[in-house]
Design an enzyme around this catalytic site. Structure first.
Site, PDB file in Angstrom:
ATOM      1  N   ASN A 175       7.644  -5.984  -0.348  1.00  0.00           N
ATOM      2  CA  ASN A 175       6.750  -4.845  -0.113  1.00  0.00           C
ATOM      3  C   ASN A 175       7.467  -3.584  -0.550  1.00  0.00           C
ATOM      4  O   ASN A 175       8.245  -2.992   0.204  1.00  0.00           O
ATOM      5  CB  ASN A 175       6.375  -4.774   1.368  1.00  0.00           C
ATOM      6  CG  ASN A 175       5.470  -5.921   1.756  1.00  0.00           C
ATOM      7  OD1 ASN A 175       4.277  -5.917   1.429  1.00  0.00           O
ATOM      8  ND2 ASN A 175       6.040  -6.931   2.400  1.00  0.00           N
ATOM      9  N   GLU A 176       7.216  -3.201  -1.774  1.00  0.00           N
ATOM     10  CA  GLU A 176       7.914  -2.069  -2.376  1.00  0.00           C
ATOM     11  C   GLU A 176       7.307  -0.751  -1.895  1.00  0.00           C
ATOM     12  O   GLU A 176       6.237  -0.740  -1.279  1.00  0.00           O
ATOM     13  CB  GLU A 176       7.816  -2.158  -3.908  1.00  0.00           C
ATOM     14  CG  GLU A 176       8.472  -3.389  -4.510  1.00  0.00           C
ATOM     15  CD  GLU A 176      10.009  -3.352  -4.474  1.00  0.00           C
ATOM     16  OE1 GLU A 176      10.592  -2.542  -3.731  1.00  0.00           O
ATOM     17  OE2 GLU A 176      10.621  -4.172  -5.192  1.00  0.00           O
ATOM     18  N   PRO A 177       7.992   0.392  -2.149  1.00  0.00           N
ATOM     19  CA  PRO A 177       7.443   1.684  -1.753  1.00  0.00           C
ATOM     20  C   PRO A 177       5.982   1.809  -2.195  1.00  0.00           C
ATOM     21  O   PRO A 177       5.629   1.431  -3.311  1.00  0.00           O
ATOM     22  CB  PRO A 177       8.343   2.677  -2.482  1.00  0.00           C
ATOM     23  CG  PRO A 177       9.658   1.961  -2.560  1.00  0.00           C
ATOM     24  CD  PRO A 177       9.315   0.516  -2.762  1.00  0.00           C
ATOM     25  N   SER A 179       3.614   0.393  -0.325  1.00  0.00           N
ATOM     26  CA  SER A 179       2.882  -0.685   0.352  1.00  0.00           C
ATOM     27  C   SER A 179       2.168  -0.148   1.597  1.00  0.00           C
ATOM     28  O   SER A 179       2.684   0.720   2.294  1.00  0.00           O
ATOM     29  CB  SER A 179       3.854  -1.788   0.787  1.00  0.00           C
ATOM     30  OG  SER A 179       4.405  -2.410  -0.341  1.00  0.00           O
ATOM     31  N   THR A 194      14.779  -2.643  -7.574  1.00  0.00           N
ATOM     32  CA  THR A 194      14.846  -4.053  -7.164  1.00  0.00           C
ATOM     33  C   THR A 194      15.210  -4.922  -8.360  1.00  0.00           C
ATOM     34  O   THR A 194      16.016  -5.850  -8.254  1.00  0.00           O
ATOM     35  CB  THR A 194      13.476  -4.478  -6.596  1.00  0.00           C
ATOM     36  OG1 THR A 194      13.197  -3.656  -5.474  1.00  0.00           O
ATOM     37  CG2 THR A 194      13.452  -5.935  -6.197  1.00  0.00           C
TER      38      THR A 194
END
Ligand code: F6R
Length: 642
Positions: A175-177, A179, A194
């Site tokens: 869940n990347e920025p 999300s 990432t």
């Protein structure tokens, strides 16, 4: 909050964070251990207890699991408990957080492979109870697949426990920025950071998939119990933001602040930026050791933008340091700190002959010292201490450079092929042709042949000689150890063996140094520097009864990956603008590590730029504190063996 010294039981059970305690800046319960090993054992124990409790009431235990470097030791311990203590996984159902997309199960980079290698192949879990998102689902079936993954978790009654790591972007799962708080299992595009972090494992960022399937924030939050693992200095900034910052989609892990049973289990490195550790005087009364006083005073100068000698009583009182002031007058404190810093500065890293050395970092005697510069890879010597290296030679010391590993893995196939083709043109040798063929045939997942590795190591040797000769060192004083722990041909290295330590002992024994320089730069991405430093410690431990060892001082340098804090520095060696250029040229000799180096880490600057900026920054920070204005400085901390 708990900081452990020896391994004894530590309570990691959830506890609300206190408003009036030293944790008052914190919004997530956390426990800090001395090391990740002890912490992992404690976490494994909590998981095992949960599995056993469920067994007693004849229930399935639903675990959400993570991959990555953080949980490996937890899995090892669970496997040990299964093998030695009979812990059974028959009642365990697992759901993994994520998988790259596209990704074959057989690929060694897949999370499927990872989970089987580290856990499932070694315990008695039923294969039908293992769920890992499938990286081969066709695009048009992905939405449906993700919904069914989510539903399966619910059908099992939801997650009893979720194990998490944290990415430097603040991602949990993938869940990347950006999300959403309510997001479920879905496809996500990976953040650049990432992918940079995953690049070494994939042998270059271009091979890292761009997308992944991940459980959502809401899926994770629905777990009845959550433990997030954070190890090492590299995670310290994101851990602070997550625990002390506001809830924000920019740092998805902050959503965990709302969870009622979530604990972060950290080691001292990962917890080092939390207010209670970074600036403890802001949250409690402190025992004012010299180290803590120095750290607080450097911080106070930064905060007030003042030099040391201009700090006032009010500055101390306004910033949580009133109790320090009750022990010592601000005038005395200021003078003490100014002198402490002043005495770290020396243009004579090997000691100044015929000078009073009582306030100098190094001894005057013997005037000519035998010096070993240990360099984990063939370039750390010049990157991290090229200026000091130059001075030591100029000042007539007997300097030896000892390259601990071959560094072969960081040479690109393109470079290796170039050299093999030149060799072929000159000698028309079969060996050269074999190397060329082997590189041509190499696929993304295949490893280098022994010959290619040897050539790559030789390229780095050749570059090292260019640099050491440029600094005026005889070839006879350059040593290559090619420590065996490094020679796996892959990113993952072996543990130190007896053979590694013996090689180290032999070289130290032969030179009998008065001074050793070694890399204390422990943030390198593959952990090689840490292993190389352990090798120095182990060798010195064995040699400690030798007469020369009693007089041998060990100085730790940093530079390629991060730098010492000003208050930690015990020797600062200034460089003239001319020396800065000379150091730059020495670094340039390592051509295979220039321009798009294979293992860049998260810093996009080339190594010479990092070194120059760090050295300039150290000098500026001394100057900001009110000391002389040098153009650059290299910094060292002395390790005392006792
Ligand atoms: C892995 C995962 C990721 C990792 C995170 C930290 O399944 O979902 O969120 O937990 O990237 O990775 P490491 O532990 O390698 O630092």
């Amino acid at each position: 909050m708990t900081t452990m010294t020896a391994r004894s039981k530590t309570d990691i059970r959830y506890k609300p964070v206190g408003q009036f305690e030293e944790t008052r800046y914190e919004k997530i319960h956390n426990v800090i251990f001395d090391n990740s090993n002890d912490a992992s054992i404690e976490v494994a124990e909590e998981i095992a207890n949960l599995i056993k409790r469920k067994q007693l009431s004849d229930k399935m235990c639903v675990l959400g699991l993570a991959t990555g470097s953080s949980p490996i030791r937890v899995y090892e311990e669970l496997v040990r408990m299964h093998q030695e203590e009979g812990l059974s996984f028959k009642n365990v159902v697992t759901f993994n957080l994520d998988e790259y997309l596209p990704m074959d199960k057989e690929n060694t980079q897949s999370y499927y492979f990872f989970m089987h290698e580290h856990l499932f192949n070694h315990v008695d879990i039923l294969p039908e109870n293992v769920h890992i998102p499938d990286g081969k689902v066709p695009s048009d079936k992905l939405v449906e697949y993700c919904l069914s993954y989510e539903k399966k978790i619910k059908d099992f009654g939801g997650l009893d426990f979720q194990l998490l790591g944290i990415g430097r972007t603040g991602h949990i799962g993938f869940n990347e920025p950006g999300s959403h708080y309510n997001s479920g299992t879905r496809v996500i595009t990976l953040d650049h950071i990432t992918r940079v972090d995953a690049a070494p494992a994939f042998l270059g960022i271009d091979n890292v998939p761009r997308r992944a399937i991940t459980m959502g924030i809401s899926t994770v939050r629905s777990a009845k119990r959550i433990i997030l693992l954070g190890w090492g200095q590299n995670k310290a900034d994101i851990i602070k933001k997550t625990i002390e910052g506001d809830i924000s989609a920019h740092v998805p892990a902050t959503y965990l602040q709302n969870h009622k049973n979530c604990t972060f289990v950290l080691d001292t490195g990962a917890g080092s930026e939390l207010t209670r550790n970074r600036t403890p005087w802001l949250v409690r009364s402190c025992e004012w050791t010299e180290e803590l006083t120095a750290k607080a005073m450097v911080w106070l100068c930064g905060k007030t933008k003042k030099t040391i000698l201009s700090l006032t009583d009010k500055d101390y009182n306004d910033n949580g340091m009133a109790d320090l002031l009750s022990l010592k007058d601000s005038y005395d404190l200021n003078i003490w700190m100014f002198n402490r810093l002043q005495h770290t500065i020396t243009g004579w890293p090997g000691g100044k002959p015929n000078a009073d050395d009582s306030n100098r970092p190094e001894r005057a005697q013997p005037a000519k010292k035998r010096v070993i510069i240990f360099s984990p890879h063939p370039d750390d010597d010049v990157i991290s201490m090229g200026g000091t290296f130059d001075r030591l030679i100029e000042q007539g010391h007997e300097v030896h450079v000892v390259y601990q590993t071959s560094g072969n893995i960081a040479v690109s196939d393109t470079d290796a092929r170039k050299y093999a083709e030149i060799a072929k043109q000159i000698t028309d040798s079969k060996e050269a042709q074999k190397i060329i063929d082997s590189i041509k045939e190499k696929t993304k997942s295949s490893f280098d042949s022994k010959e290619v590795r040897k050539l790559k190591g030789n390229i780095r040797r050749g570059e090292s000689y260019v640099a050491t000769r440029y600094l005026g060192l005889e070839d006879t004083n350059v040593h290559f150890l090619d420590l065996p722990f490094y020679e796996t041909g892959t990113i993952k290295k072996n543990n130190l063996s007896e053979e590694d330590i013996e090689i180290m002992v032999d070289v130290i024994q032969e030179i009998k140094p008065h001074q050793i320089y070694a890399a204390g730069d422990l943030a390198d991405p593959h952990g090689t520097h840490r292993v190389c430093l352990d090798a120095v410690f182990s060798a010195m431990e064995r040699l400690k009864s030798e007469p020369f060892a009693k007089d041998c001082w060990l100085w730790l340098y940093r530079g390629a990956w991060h730098e010492w804090d000003i208050n930690e520095i015990e020797m600062a060696v200034p460089m003239s603008p001319g020396q800065v250029l000379k150091k730059r040229n020495a670094i340039f000799a390592h051509q295979s590590q220039k321009d798009g180096v294979m293992f860049q880490g998260d810093d996009t600057r080339e190594f010479w730029m990092r070194a120059e900026e760090r050295n300039r920054d150290t000098a500026k920070r001394y100057n900001d504190l009110g000391l002389s204005d040098y153009s650059a400085m290299e910094a060292f901390v002395r390790h005392k063996f006792d």
